[in-house]
Design a protein around this motif. Sequence first.
Motif, PDB file in Angstrom:
ATOM      1  N   ARG A 143       8.927   1.120  10.198  1.00  0.00           N
ATOM      2  CA  ARG A 143       8.194   0.148   9.374  1.00  0.00           C
ATOM      3  C   ARG A 143       8.553  -1.265   9.782  1.00  0.00           C
ATOM      4  O   ARG A 143       9.725  -1.583   9.981  1.00  0.00           O
ATOM      5  N   GLY A 185      -2.576   5.309   6.534  1.00  0.00           N
ATOM      6  CA  GLY A 185      -2.634   4.465   5.341  1.00  0.00           C
ATOM      7  C   GLY A 185      -4.040   4.201   4.864  1.00  0.00           C
ATOM      8  O   GLY A 185      -4.994   4.863   5.269  1.00  0.00           O
ATOM      9  N   TYR A 208      -4.844  -2.083   3.500  1.00  0.00           N
ATOM     10  CA  TYR A 208      -4.338  -2.240   2.133  1.00  0.00           C
ATOM     11  C   TYR A 208      -2.870  -1.804   2.051  1.00  0.00           C
ATOM     12  O   TYR A 208      -2.051  -2.472   1.425  1.00  0.00           O
ATOM     13  N   TRP A 209      -2.586  -0.664   2.677  1.00  0.00           N
ATOM     14  CA  TRP A 209      -1.218  -0.157   2.710  1.00  0.00           C
ATOM     15  C   TRP A 209      -1.068   0.780   3.894  1.00  0.00           C
ATOM     16  O   TRP A 209      -1.992   1.523   4.231  1.00  0.00           O
ATOM     17  N   SER A 210       0.079   0.724   4.546  1.00  0.00           N
ATOM     18  CA  SER A 210       0.364   1.644   5.644  1.00  0.00           C
ATOM     19  C   SER A 210       1.858   1.929   5.679  1.00  0.00           C
ATOM     20  O   SER A 210       2.673   1.035   5.404  1.00  0.00           O
ATOM     21  N   SER A 211       2.200   3.153   6.033  1.00  0.00           N
ATOM     22  CA  SER A 211       3.615   3.507   6.173  1.00  0.00           C
ATOM     23  C   SER A 211       4.247   2.830   7.380  1.00  0.00           C
ATOM     24  O   SER A 211       5.466   2.872   7.544  1.00  0.00           O
ATOM     25  N   THR A 268       5.682  -3.088   6.244  1.00  0.00           N
ATOM     26  CA  THR A 268       6.491  -3.394   5.067  1.00  0.00           C
ATOM     27  C   THR A 268       5.714  -4.245   4.062  1.00  0.00           C
ATOM     28  O   THR A 268       6.148  -4.418   2.933  1.00  0.00           O
ATOM     29  N   SER A 269       4.567  -4.792   4.483  1.00  0.00           N
ATOM     30  CA  SER A 269       3.729  -5.626   3.612  1.00  0.00           C
ATOM     31  C   SER A 269       2.431  -4.900   3.264  1.00  0.00           C
ATOM     32  O   SER A 269       1.964  -4.051   4.024  1.00  0.00           O
ATOM     33  N   ARG A 270       1.862  -5.265   2.133  1.00  0.00           N
ATOM     34  CA  ARG A 270       0.567  -4.734   1.720  1.00  0.00           C
ATOM     35  C   ARG A 270      -0.510  -5.774   1.977  1.00  0.00           C
ATOM     36  O   ARG A 270      -0.228  -6.954   2.157  1.00  0.00           O
ATOM     37  N   ASN A 271      -1.780  -5.314   1.969  1.00  0.00           N
ATOM     38  CA  ASN A 271      -2.934  -6.211   2.086  1.00  0.00           C
ATOM     39  C   ASN A 271      -2.839  -7.113   3.316  1.00  0.00           C
ATOM     40  O   ASN A 271      -2.745  -8.337   3.227  1.00  0.00           O
ATOM     41  N   CYS A 300     -11.296   3.616   1.547  1.00  0.00           N
ATOM     42  CA  CYS A 300     -10.109   4.371   1.124  1.00  0.00           C
ATOM     43  C   CYS A 300     -10.450   5.790   0.695  1.00  0.00           C
ATOM     44  O   CYS A 300      -9.651   6.443   0.028  1.00  0.00           O
ATOM     45  N   CYS A 336       3.915   6.270  -0.654  1.00  0.00           N
ATOM     46  CA  CYS A 336       2.968   5.239  -1.100  1.00  0.00           C
ATOM     47  C   CYS A 336       3.468   4.530  -2.355  1.00  0.00           C
ATOM     48  O   CYS A 336       2.894   3.531  -2.779  1.00  0.00           O
TER      49      CYS A 336
END
Length: 405
Positions: free
Chosen positions: A123, A160, A170-173, A176-179, A245, A263
């Motif tokens: 990550r 993600g 929006y989110w991914s493994s 470390t940040s979203r969006n 999504c 998640c």
Amino acid sequence: MPQIDRPSHTGELRESGRQQVLETIRAQGAIARIDIARETGMSPATVTAISAELLEAGLIREVQPEAKPTTGKRGRPRVSLALRGDAHKIAGIKVAHSSITVLVIDFEGNELVDHDMPLVQARMEPEQLCNAIVTALEQCCRKGSIGLADISGLCVGMAGLVDATRNFVYWSSSLTSRNVDMGAHLGQHLNCAIFVENDANLVAKAEHLFGKGRDVSDFIVITIEHGVGMGVVIDDEIYRGTRGCGAEFGHTKVQLSGALCQCGQRGCLEAYVGDYALLREARLLSDEATPQSIGQLSAAAREGDALAGSILERAGRMFAMGLANIINIFDPELIIVSGTHSSMDYLLTPQVIEEMRQSVVQVDAPLPEVVQHSWGQLMWAKGAAAYAVEKVSAQCVRRLVLDAV
């Protein structure tokens, strides 16, 4: 809101026609103009005009027929049209938990060079990940004696929640940040067309074009690796949902207040089936040395380890529940269980299939076939490259239409 160049209604028809011709040539490899007209329903004159534009743009080439012995028939032999492989070089990139895989292909889809770069950490911040992607791409290009500036477009496949229409994560493994506007971040490093897509969708694309989903219009791919993903093909098109999504099979809930998923929520199917979840449970329940991979966990179960066996058995039961839900919702023709490792047998045992069968709404008709397809990381990159070729082709056609206005 910034202005976006869009073709008029007439321009949209022109764009559609050119795209049809280009994709017909791509599908056939080499095809004569009269046969394109027959395939598309266009008039021969329209096909001739469109092919002239595509030839002038350098996207296609004429293929002279091989000389044949005289048959007594008069007339010139028909010249076929084919894609020009050297028109563009395209990269497909898969960001995995422990590596980045890159595949470069030409405009015809021929594989030119591939490369796998290990990752030190799974990550990263967006800028770190972009640097890693660019480094992997540079290494691949160097390996194939290709200039980075020669890459016309690339697609990055990530696990993600991804909105492919905006290249937005929006989110991914892997982050470390979203969006994260991943397309914009990569655009600061690379001067080419950039596309970002959910990796399971790209596997569905690869299966549809090259794998077990060929000639199947409605099927579902379930990907099992660090996490659990799903790609849905309906009427030969990938279904993404309104926000991009849709089809998040791994994050469907199987137990209230259940195990913690990566998640951030609890009770997701992935938290009982994903690689990380099974290895996490093995670490929590064992005082001895624990397996470091699913292959080791499976081997331990085969050797009679009761703990390993119970972990895999529960994963199978959860997976059977998930498969039944998919069949009850989508009723697909085929379900392909895909992954980068071959140790997925515990998910498709006769017991798992029978539990799935018992949970499916009963009708007097055969159930969808469930098959396994194990492959390496290159399959993901191949799907990404195929997607990027489609998008670059569409951009080329759009430019032709706008230039003609």
